[in-house]
Design an enzyme around this catalytic site. Structure first.
Site, PDB file in Angstrom:
ATOM      1  N   PHE A   1      32.914  35.896  40.229  1.00  0.00           N
ATOM      2  CA  PHE A   1      34.157  35.834  39.448  1.00  0.00           C
ATOM      3  C   PHE A   1      35.192  35.055  40.264  1.00  0.00           C
ATOM      4  CE2 PHE A   1      32.007  39.811  38.229  1.00  0.00           C
ATOM      5  CZ  PHE A   1      31.916  39.650  36.857  1.00  0.00           C
TER       6      PHE A   1
ATOM      7  N   LYS B   1      29.556  39.070  32.972  1.00  0.00           N
ATOM      8  CA  LYS B   1      30.123  37.789  33.401  1.00  0.00           C
ATOM      9  C   LYS B   1      30.557  36.945  32.200  1.00  0.00           C
ATOM     10  CE  LYS B   1      31.219  34.041  35.263  1.00  0.00           C
ATOM     11  NZ  LYS B   1      31.067  33.264  36.432  1.00  0.00           N
TER      12      LYS B   1
ATOM     13  N   CYS C   1      33.646  26.584  34.073  1.00  0.00           N
ATOM     14  CA  CYS C   1      33.214  27.906  33.592  1.00  0.00           C
ATOM     15  C   CYS C   1      33.561  28.206  32.141  1.00  0.00           C
ATOM     16  CB  CYS C   1      33.797  28.997  34.484  1.00  0.00           C
ATOM     17  SG  CYS C   1      33.057  29.015  36.105  1.00  0.00           S
TER      18      CYS C   1
HETATM   19  C1  UDX Z   1      37.153  30.970  35.820  1.00  0.00           C
HETATM   20  C2  UDX Z   1      37.255  32.496  35.949  1.00  0.00           C
HETATM   21  O1  UDX Z   1      38.621  32.871  36.072  1.00  0.00           O
HETATM   22  C3  UDX Z   1      36.454  32.987  37.126  1.00  0.00           C
HETATM   23  O2  UDX Z   1      36.502  34.388  37.211  1.00  0.00           O
HETATM   24  C4  UDX Z   1      35.017  32.518  36.863  1.00  0.00           C
HETATM   25  O3  UDX Z   1      34.074  33.096  37.595  1.00  0.00           O
HETATM   26  C5  UDX Z   1      34.986  31.002  36.849  1.00  0.00           C
HETATM   27  O4  UDX Z   1      35.795  30.588  35.777  1.00  0.00           O
HETATM   28  P1  UDX Z   1      38.279  28.828  36.896  1.00  0.00           P
HETATM   29  O5  UDX Z   1      37.389  28.021  36.005  1.00  0.00           O
HETATM   30  O6  UDX Z   1      38.409  28.437  38.313  1.00  0.00           O
HETATM   31  O7  UDX Z   1      37.801  30.360  36.922  1.00  0.00           O
HETATM   32  O8  UDX Z   1      39.713  28.778  36.245  1.00  0.00           O
HETATM   33  P2  UDX Z   1      40.837  29.768  35.708  1.00  0.00           P
HETATM   34  O9  UDX Z   1      41.931  29.850  36.695  1.00  0.00           O
HETATM   35  O10 UDX Z   1      40.303  31.044  35.211  1.00  0.00           O
HETATM   36  O11 UDX Z   1      41.372  28.899  34.480  1.00  0.00           O
HETATM   37  C6  UDX Z   1      40.482  28.410  33.468  1.00  0.00           C
HETATM   38  C7  UDX Z   1      41.185  27.453  32.543  1.00  0.00           C
HETATM   39  O12 UDX Z   1      42.089  28.151  31.700  1.00  0.00           O
HETATM   40  C8  UDX Z   1      42.014  26.379  33.233  1.00  0.00           C
HETATM   41  O13 UDX Z   1      41.858  25.152  32.546  1.00  0.00           O
HETATM   42  C9  UDX Z   1      43.431  26.874  33.108  1.00  0.00           C
HETATM   43  O14 UDX Z   1      44.371  25.835  33.133  1.00  0.00           O
HETATM   44  C10 UDX Z   1      43.372  27.543  31.741  1.00  0.00           C
HETATM   45  N1  UDX Z   1      44.373  28.597  31.563  1.00  0.00           N
HETATM   46  C11 UDX Z   1      44.310  29.734  32.340  1.00  0.00           C
HETATM   47  C12 UDX Z   1      45.371  28.450  30.621  1.00  0.00           C
HETATM   48  O15 UDX Z   1      45.428  27.419  29.918  1.00  0.00           O
HETATM   49  N2  UDX Z   1      46.259  29.468  30.454  1.00  0.00           N
HETATM   50  C13 UDX Z   1      46.237  30.599  31.200  1.00  0.00           C
HETATM   51  O16 UDX Z   1      47.104  31.467  30.974  1.00  0.00           O
HETATM   52  C14 UDX Z   1      45.232  30.745  32.172  1.00  0.00           C
END
Ligand code: UDX
Length: 446
Positions: A150, A205, A261
């Site tokens: 995660f 997951k 992811c």
């Molecule tokens: C994610 C999960 O959080 C992590 O637990 C998993 O194992 C891998 O995938 P990550 O892909 O690094 O992590 O990014 P994350 O910070 O979760 O953001 C995902 C996407 O959502 C990004 O494009 C982010 O900009 C977008 N996002 C996130 C939003 O648009 N708004 C939000 O409020 C939060």
């Protein structure tokens, strides 16, 4: 413990370095010789805050090693983590060819008991299939467990060292106890380690990522309505998030989610459900809203210029799919840039970390790679903002106005205060908030 990590990409490298941090002996293997050579020289193949220090510490304490020889890993490790890529196939299913290749090569080499742990995201049912495979090839020697990661990019080190929870899927009490011991040092503040069956661990997951993605898509959809009815998505987010049943996180509307992811996992989850004759409507809607959110942003730009994008120059701030990473996989910026280029626009792009990846992935795109954010603005008709990097948050407004041909900003991340931008004389179009036309209201738009 003696640990092997197969695949030292993003997940594998963080896992290897994070496990060495508590005194385990860890050996990381990768098929990519160049990557192993770089790691041995102390160079990181990815950008991840804090990871360099962790890798360096592990190496200097002789706890973390890298090898291109799988036999070395198999000889030394009792626990082997599989952190291999599982990219999306054309139908949305995860492509498991790397995983099965690894299983074959391991089966040919393993001679003593091993615990094999799937770390990268694999479809529900994979652990059970792997167990059956090893039971047939090496009866009694291999126990398979599922231990999904995660890790958020940009916070992966923190997420590994202080996880909200650890999920372990295994039917075997001895394996459960071993992995419980392995993770105890990371959960001293009392965060839980959950032991469950394989399928529940694998589905936890997918369900977690799909739920977070759903929150983002939900807010993006509400943002579209907010634009229509004249509401402000920032206030709505605050009003919703203060309800402890909802919580404040993952409620930011924007240009949509990207990365390695959320897009892949939501597609894979929907594909798994279809395989079982189920349609996961919420997950499918999450995907659709995300795709149309990018289009929505592009259309905002297009309609501001009444469809006339050809020959215009745009500054772009941010290519990475989010801040604090150089990752551009499924980044919304990439899709919008592609559409702008197809419409005949010129682009001056800047990102603090992701430009080398952009150049590598799209070497033929006719882009001007700016040296800094202000260099990107020079002579541009407008600024398009795609990534919420810290250094974009407090820009010098006067300098921006001096450099831009017109003071116009399209903000895909709602970084700025519309009232301030009005005062500074900008046209400012953001997500789910009323547009500001402080510049164009003073003149006839071209
Ligand atoms: C994610 C999960 O959080 C992590 O637990 C998993 O194992 C891998 O995938 P990550 O892909 O690094 O992590 O990014 P994350 O910070 O979760 O953001 C995902 C996407 O959502 C990004 O494009 C982010 O900009 C977008 N996002 C996130 C939003 O648009 N708004 C939000 O409020 C939060």
């Amino acid at each position: 413990m003696q640990i092997g990590v197969m695949g030292v990409g993003y997940v594998g490298l963080v896992t290897a370095a994070g496990l060495a941090e508590t005194g385990n002996f860890v050996i990381g293997y990768d098929i990519d010789q160049a990557k192993i050579d770089r790691l041995r020289r102390g160079e990181l193949p990815i950008y991840e805050p804090g990871l360099d220090r962790l890798v360096e510490r592990g190496q200097s304490q002789n706890l973390l090693h890298f090898t291109e020889r799988l036999e070395e890993l198999v000889a030394q490790a009792e626990l082997i983590f599989l952190a291999l890529p599982t990219p999306s196939g054309p139908d949305g299913h995860a492509n498991l060819s790397y995983l099965w290749q690894a299983a074959e090569t391991l089966a040919a080499r393993i001679q003593t008991p091993k615990i094999l742990i799937t770390k990268s995201t694999v479809p529900v049912g994979t652990a059970r299939k792997l167990q059956a495979f090893f039971d047939a090839r090496l009866p009694g020697l291999v126990q398979v467990a599922s231990n999904p990661e995660f890790l958020r990019e940009g916070y992966a080190v923190e997420d590994f060292l202080k996880p909200d929870r650890v999920v372990i899927g295994t039917p075997d009490p001895t394996v459960a106890e071993k992995l419980h011991q392995l993770y105890l040092p990371y959960t001293r503040q009392g965060n839980p380690i959950y032991i469950m069956d394989w399928e529940s661990a694998e589905l936890t997951k997918y369900a977690s990522n799909a739920f977070l993605a759903l929150r983002v898509s939900f807010m993006n959809e509400i943002a579209r309505l907010a634009e229509k009815v004249g509401a402000n998505i920032d206030m709505i987010r605050l009003g919703m998030g203060a309800d402890s049943r909802i919580g404040r996180r993952y409620l930011f509307a924007g240009i949509g989610f990207g990365g390695s992811c959320f897009p892949k996992d939501t597609r894979a989850l929907a594909a798994t459900a279809r395989e079982y004759g189920l349609q996961l409507s919420l997950v499918e809607a999450t995907i659709t809203v995300n795709e149309t959110q990018r289009a929505h942003f592009f259309e905002k730009v297009e309609s501001y210029y009444r469809g006339q994008l050809s020959g215009r120059t745009f500054a772009v701030w941010g290519i990475a799919f989010k801040a604090d990473t150089d990752d551009i996989r499924e980044a919304p910026a990439i899709e919008v840039i592609q559409r702008l280029l197809a419409a005949g626009a010129h682009l001056r792009v800047f990102d603090p970390a992701a430009l080398p990846n952009l150049q590598k992935e799209h070497p033929n795109w006719p882009l001007y790679y700016a040296k800094n954010p202000y260099d990107a603005l020079e002579g541009a008709d407008a600024l398009l903002l795609f990534t919420e990097w810290g250094e974009f948050r407090q820009p010098n407004w006067q300098k921006m106005k001096d450099l831009l041909r017109h003071p116009v900003i399209f903000d895909g991340r709602n970084l700025y205060d519309p009232a301030l931008l009005r005062q500074e004389g900008f046209d400012y179009l953001s997500i789910g908030r009323a547009p500001v036309y402080a510049y164009s209201s003073t003149l006839a738009r071209s």
